[in-house]
Structure formats: C-alpha cells, structure tokens
Design a protein around this motif. Structure first.
Motif, PDB file in Angstrom:
ATOM      1  N   PHE A  48      11.364  21.349  20.836  1.00 21.85           N
ATOM      2  CA  PHE A  48      10.543  22.353  21.503  1.00 21.85           C
ATOM      3  C   PHE A  48       9.178  22.477  20.835  1.00 21.85           C
ATOM      4  O   PHE A  48       8.145  22.523  21.509  1.00 21.85           O
ATOM      5  N   VAL A  49       9.156  22.504  19.501  1.00 22.62           N
ATOM      6  CA  VAL A  49       7.887  22.575  18.770  1.00 22.62           C
ATOM      7  C   VAL A  49       7.078  21.303  19.001  1.00 22.62           C
ATOM      8  O   VAL A  49       5.848  21.348  19.163  1.00 22.62           O
ATOM      9  N   ALA A  50       7.770  20.159  19.050  1.00 22.88           N
ATOM     10  CA  ALA A  50       7.072  18.887  19.258  1.00 22.88           C
ATOM     11  C   ALA A  50       6.392  18.834  20.619  1.00 22.88           C
ATOM     12  O   ALA A  50       5.367  18.156  20.777  1.00 22.88           O
ATOM     13  N   THR A  51       6.934  19.540  21.604  1.00 27.06           N
ATOM     14  CA  THR A  51       6.326  19.511  22.929  1.00 27.06           C
ATOM     15  C   THR A  51       4.949  20.170  22.942  1.00 27.06           C
ATOM     16  O   THR A  51       4.104  19.802  23.767  1.00 27.06           O
ATOM     17  N   PHE A  52       4.712  21.134  22.043  1.00 23.22           N
ATOM     18  CA  PHE A  52       3.379  21.738  21.969  1.00 23.22           C
ATOM     19  C   PHE A  52       2.365  20.721  21.453  1.00 23.22           C
ATOM     20  O   PHE A  52       1.228  20.662  21.938  1.00 23.22           O
ATOM     21  N   LEU A  53       2.765  19.915  20.454  1.00 20.45           N
ATOM     22  CA  LEU A  53       1.910  18.822  19.998  1.00 20.45           C
ATOM     23  C   LEU A  53       1.694  17.817  21.117  1.00 20.45           C
ATOM     24  O   LEU A  53       0.575  17.334  21.347  1.00 20.45           O
ATOM     25  N   GLN A  54       2.774  17.498  21.821  1.00 18.39           N
ATOM     26  CA  GLN A  54       2.706  16.559  22.938  1.00 18.39           C
ATOM     27  C   GLN A  54       1.758  17.045  24.027  1.00 18.39           C
ATOM     28  O   GLN A  54       0.905  16.297  24.513  1.00 18.39           O
ATOM     29  N   MET A  55       1.871  18.323  24.400  1.00 13.83           N
ATOM     30  CA  MET A  55       1.000  18.888  25.436  1.00 13.83           C
ATOM     31  C   MET A  55      -0.444  18.976  24.956  1.00 13.83           C
ATOM     32  O   MET A  55      -1.378  18.749  25.721  1.00 13.83           O
ATOM     33  N   GLY A  56      -0.642  19.311  23.672  1.00 10.53           N
ATOM     34  CA  GLY A  56      -1.994  19.388  23.133  1.00 10.53           C
ATOM     35  C   GLY A  56      -2.694  18.043  23.165  1.00 10.53           C
ATOM     36  O   GLY A  56      -3.862  17.945  23.571  1.00 10.53           O
ATOM     37  N   LEU A  57      -1.989  16.992  22.736  1.00  7.85           N
ATOM     38  CA  LEU A  57      -2.577  15.655  22.770  1.00  7.85           C
ATOM     39  C   LEU A  57      -2.835  15.200  24.204  1.00  7.85           C
ATOM     40  O   LEU A  57      -3.882  14.607  24.498  1.00  7.85           O
ATOM     41  N   ALA A  58      -1.880  15.482  25.090  1.00  9.10           N
ATOM     42  CA  ALA A  58      -2.040  15.082  26.491  1.00  9.10           C
ATOM     43  C   ALA A  58      -3.248  15.775  27.123  1.00  9.10           C
ATOM     44  O   ALA A  58      -4.036  15.147  27.843  1.00  9.10           O
ATOM     45  N   ASN A  91      16.538  16.349   6.119  1.00 11.67           N
ATOM     46  CA  ASN A  91      15.441  17.313   6.208  1.00 11.67           C
ATOM     47  C   ASN A  91      14.316  16.852   7.129  1.00 11.67           C
ATOM     48  O   ASN A  91      13.530  17.686   7.608  1.00 11.67           O
ATOM     49  N   ILE A  92      14.223  15.549   7.368  1.00  9.77           N
ATOM     50  CA  ILE A  92      13.108  15.055   8.186  1.00  9.77           C
ATOM     51  C   ILE A  92      13.573  14.214   9.370  1.00  9.77           C
ATOM     52  O   ILE A  92      12.732  13.767  10.167  1.00  9.77           O
ATOM     53  N   ILE A  93      14.858  13.982   9.506  1.00  8.01           N
ATOM     54  CA  ILE A  93      15.327  13.096  10.570  1.00  8.01           C
ATOM     55  C   ILE A  93      14.959  13.624  11.953  1.00  8.01           C
ATOM     56  O   ILE A  93      14.537  12.864  12.835  1.00  8.01           O
ATOM     57  N   ASN A  94      15.063  14.941  12.148  1.00  6.29           N
ATOM     58  CA  ASN A  94      14.735  15.504  13.460  1.00  6.29           C
ATOM     59  C   ASN A  94      13.229  15.502  13.723  1.00  6.29           C
ATOM     60  O   ASN A  94      12.805  15.427  14.881  1.00  6.29           O
ATOM     61  N   VAL A  95      12.434  15.557  12.650  1.00  5.51           N
ATOM     62  CA  VAL A  95      10.988  15.422  12.804  1.00  5.51           C
ATOM     63  C   VAL A  95      10.650  14.015  13.282  1.00  5.51           C
ATOM     64  O   VAL A  95       9.805  13.821  14.165  1.00  5.51           O
ATOM     65  N   ALA A 130       9.141  10.509  17.963  1.00  4.45           N
ATOM     66  CA  ALA A 130       9.352   9.432  18.929  1.00  4.45           C
ATOM     67  C   ALA A 130       9.321   9.966  20.355  1.00  4.45           C
ATOM     68  O   ALA A 130       8.796   9.312  21.268  1.00  4.45           O
ATOM     69  N   SER A 131       9.872  11.148  20.563  1.00  6.15           N
ATOM     70  CA  SER A 131       9.849  11.757  21.897  1.00  6.15           C
ATOM     71  C   SER A 131       8.439  12.115  22.318  1.00  6.15           C
ATOM     72  O   SER A 131       8.091  11.989  23.497  1.00  6.15           O
ATOM     73  N   VAL A 132       7.614  12.564  21.365  1.00  8.39           N
ATOM     74  CA  VAL A 132       6.215  12.872  21.675  1.00  8.39           C
ATOM     75  C   VAL A 132       5.510  11.617  22.177  1.00  8.39           C
ATOM     76  O   VAL A 132       4.776  11.645  23.173  1.00  8.39           O
ATOM     77  N   TRP A 133       5.729  10.487  21.497  1.00  7.16           N
ATOM     78  CA  TRP A 133       5.091   9.233  21.892  1.00  7.16           C
ATOM     79  C   TRP A 133       5.510   8.814  23.291  1.00  7.16           C
ATOM     80  O   TRP A 133       4.709   8.317  24.078  1.00  7.16           O
ATOM     81  N   ARG A 134       6.783   9.037  23.607  1.00  9.70           N
ATOM     82  CA  ARG A 134       7.277   8.582  24.907  1.00  9.70           C
ATOM     83  C   ARG A 134       6.801   9.465  26.058  1.00  9.70           C
ATOM     84  O   ARG A 134       6.373   8.971  27.097  1.00  9.70           O
ATOM     85  N   TYR A 135       6.885  10.781  25.894  1.00 15.56           N
ATOM     86  CA  TYR A 135       6.676  11.685  27.026  1.00 15.56           C
ATOM     87  C   TYR A 135       5.248  12.216  27.144  1.00 15.56           C
ATOM     88  O   TYR A 135       4.946  12.912  28.108  1.00 15.56           O
ATOM     89  N   MET A 136       4.392  11.916  26.185  1.00 14.57           N
ATOM     90  CA  MET A 136       3.024  12.405  26.276  1.00 14.57           C
ATOM     91  C   MET A 136       2.320  11.862  27.516  1.00 14.57           C
ATOM     92  O   MET A 136       1.504  12.547  28.147  1.00 14.57           O
ATOM     93  N   GLY A 137       2.636  10.632  27.914  1.00 15.84           N
ATOM     94  CA  GLY A 137       2.019  10.038  29.085  1.00 15.84           C
ATOM     95  C   GLY A 137       2.313  10.804  30.354  1.00 15.84           C
ATOM     96  O   GLY A 137       1.465  10.889  31.263  1.00 15.84           O
TER      97      GLY A 137
END
Length: 295
Positions: free
Chosen positions: A84-94, A161-165, A170-177
C-alpha cells in the motif's frame, strides 16, 4: 384497431421470447461458473471442510474469529501495508512522468513505450527477472559495487526486515506503467487553450501542474488510490513466484491459496476469500460515495 392491438401484442410476446431464448444459456453459464461458486464459498466459510471429504461440520464464525485474532493469519494484513505504501511511490512516479511527457519533449513516444512496457510483461516472467536482480552477487549487487555502494549490499530476499520492501519495489516497477498511461490520458484531455492562457499570464510548469493539471485529474487520483488499496490487499503473483510467501513475505492471497491447496483447510480459506471480497466491495462503495458526493 382490435386486430392491430393483437398484432402488436403478438410482436411484443415474440420479441420477449427471443430475448429470453438467447439469454437463458449465457445466464445459466454465468450462474454456474460465477455466482454458484461465490454462494458455495460463503457456505464453506462457516465449516471445517477439508476440500475432499463428503461431510463437514458447521463451526459458525470460528474461521472469521481466527483470521482476526490469530497472529499467524492477521500478519498478512501488515504485509499488505508495504504494498500500500509502495503504491504512493508508484503513483507519484507515474504522475511525474505523465506530466513531463504531456508537454513537448524530444523522443516522448519512445519514453512512453519504455514506461508502459513492464505492465505488458507476464507476472511470472517479472518474478524470474527480479529473482536474478535481487540474488546475491546479482544485478543489483553488481550495480551497487559499480557506484561504490558495495558495503550496503544485503540479502534482499533473505532478510525478513527488507524482503517485503524488495518485493514491493518489484511491484512498483511492474504497475507504474498502468498508472502512467491513465494519468497521461487524463492530462491529455485538458484543453490546450487553458495552457495557452496560462502561458500568457506568465505561469511556469510547476504553476500549470498545481493549478491546472492537479485539479483536473482529482477523480483519476481518487480512482487510482482505490485501486491501490485493492491491489495491496490482493498482491499475489510476484511474491508467490519469488518467495512463495516464505521469510515473512506471506500475502493475503498466498495465505489463502496455501490454506486451501497445501493444508486442506478449505473452510478457513473460504473465510479469507470472503473477507477479501468484502474489503473490495467496501472500498468500491467508498469510491462511489466519494465521487457522487463531489459530483
């Protein structure tokens, strides 16, 4: 006149019959393969069915209580927060790239293709790509050594501690498009004369973004946010291919699949599927109420 009325009634009856005749098979298929499984899912969620036994016991709301009280099952909601937090980065970059490429930029069609291309790839292929990317002495580690950051290399998929990050990245890279193309379409629908008027008034690009673009795509932002919530709770393909939910990366859907097909707990898995369905319905209702209130 009486004959005309009978003729019209016969035509109407014939039309209704034809519509029913052509609709009955699609409706039967829809009920059999869509609605009936959902009905059975609700029924099984109140049982302890193992998936193959001919008999099962009703346990009431025990499965639902277990989902929200047992830390083993509740922690999947915490994992969803990373996505969920990663989607904000994804939307910001998009939004950033969509805004830039909405203006006159050299080679913008080339960059549009590069940004949208990852969304066209199969999730399984992306999972294997990032397995090589994150593995020890893999692509990411080589890049970090090349720029002098070798001392910060990690076990990207081995450190809880970082596996989910890593997986969320990886999800950000895929769905940002996907977000990029939606934002680009919304921005492109803004009339050109609005930009021309702002240029005459001396507005720069930031002011055009703040006062023209952002207010014009508010509803699209809301829609993408709703999709982000649904996507975060239903993350599956990338973490399933890369880790199979191990080492603290278990997501809601992976947990449901494991319970159903690995451990034979169809009753508990059905309850988790019902919870996911209710969350998606609730998020959709909030979206409709919000947009209706602003309309």
């Amino acid at each position: 006149m009486k004959y005309l009325k009978l003729s019209n009634w016969g035509y109407s009856a014939q039309r209704i019959f034809i519509i029913c005749a052509f609709s009955i098979i699609p409706l039967a298929l829809l009920f059999t393969f869509a609605y009936l499984p959902v009905i059975n899912m609700f029924k099984y969620s109140f049982t302890d069915w193992n998936g193959y036994s001919k008999r099962f016991d009703y346990v009431g709301f025990e499965n639902y209580t277990r989902i929200f009280s047992d830390p083993e099952y509740f922690k999947v909601f915490i994992v969803s927060l990373y996505y969920f937090v990663a989607t904000f980065l994804q939307m910001g970059l998009a939004l950033y790239f969509a805004t830039i490429l909405s203006f006159k930029v050299r080679g913008k069609n080339f960059f549009k293709g590069i940004l949208f291309f990852p969304y066209l790839l199969n999730g399984v292929a992306i999972g294997f790509i990032f397995l090589f990317f994150f593995k020890p002495d893999g692509t990411l580690d080589m890049l970090m050594h090349a720029v002098g950051l070798g001392q910060y290399t990690q076990l990207w998929l081995g450190n809880p501690n970082i596996i989910n990050v890593s997986l969320a990245g990886a999800s950000v890279w895929r769905y940002m498009g996907f977000n990029f193309i939606i934002f680009l379409g919304a921005i492109s629908s803004i009339p050109k004369d609005v930009y021309e008027a702002s240029d005459i008034d001396g507005a720069n690009r930031w002011q055009q973004f703040r006062h023209i673009i952002l207010p014009s795509i508010t509803r699209i932002l809301q829609l993408n946010l709703i999709l982000a919530i649904s996507g975060a709770i239903s993350a599956f393909d990338i973490p399933y291919i890369m880790t199979d939910g191990s080492n603290g990366s278990m997501t809601f859907v992976i947990q449901t699949v494991h319970l159903a097909f690995k451990y034979g707990k169809l009753g508990l898995a059905s309850a988790m599927a019902v919870v996911l369905l209710l969350i998606v319905i609730l998020v959709t209702l909030v979206q409709r109420i919000t947009m209706k209130g602003e309309g």
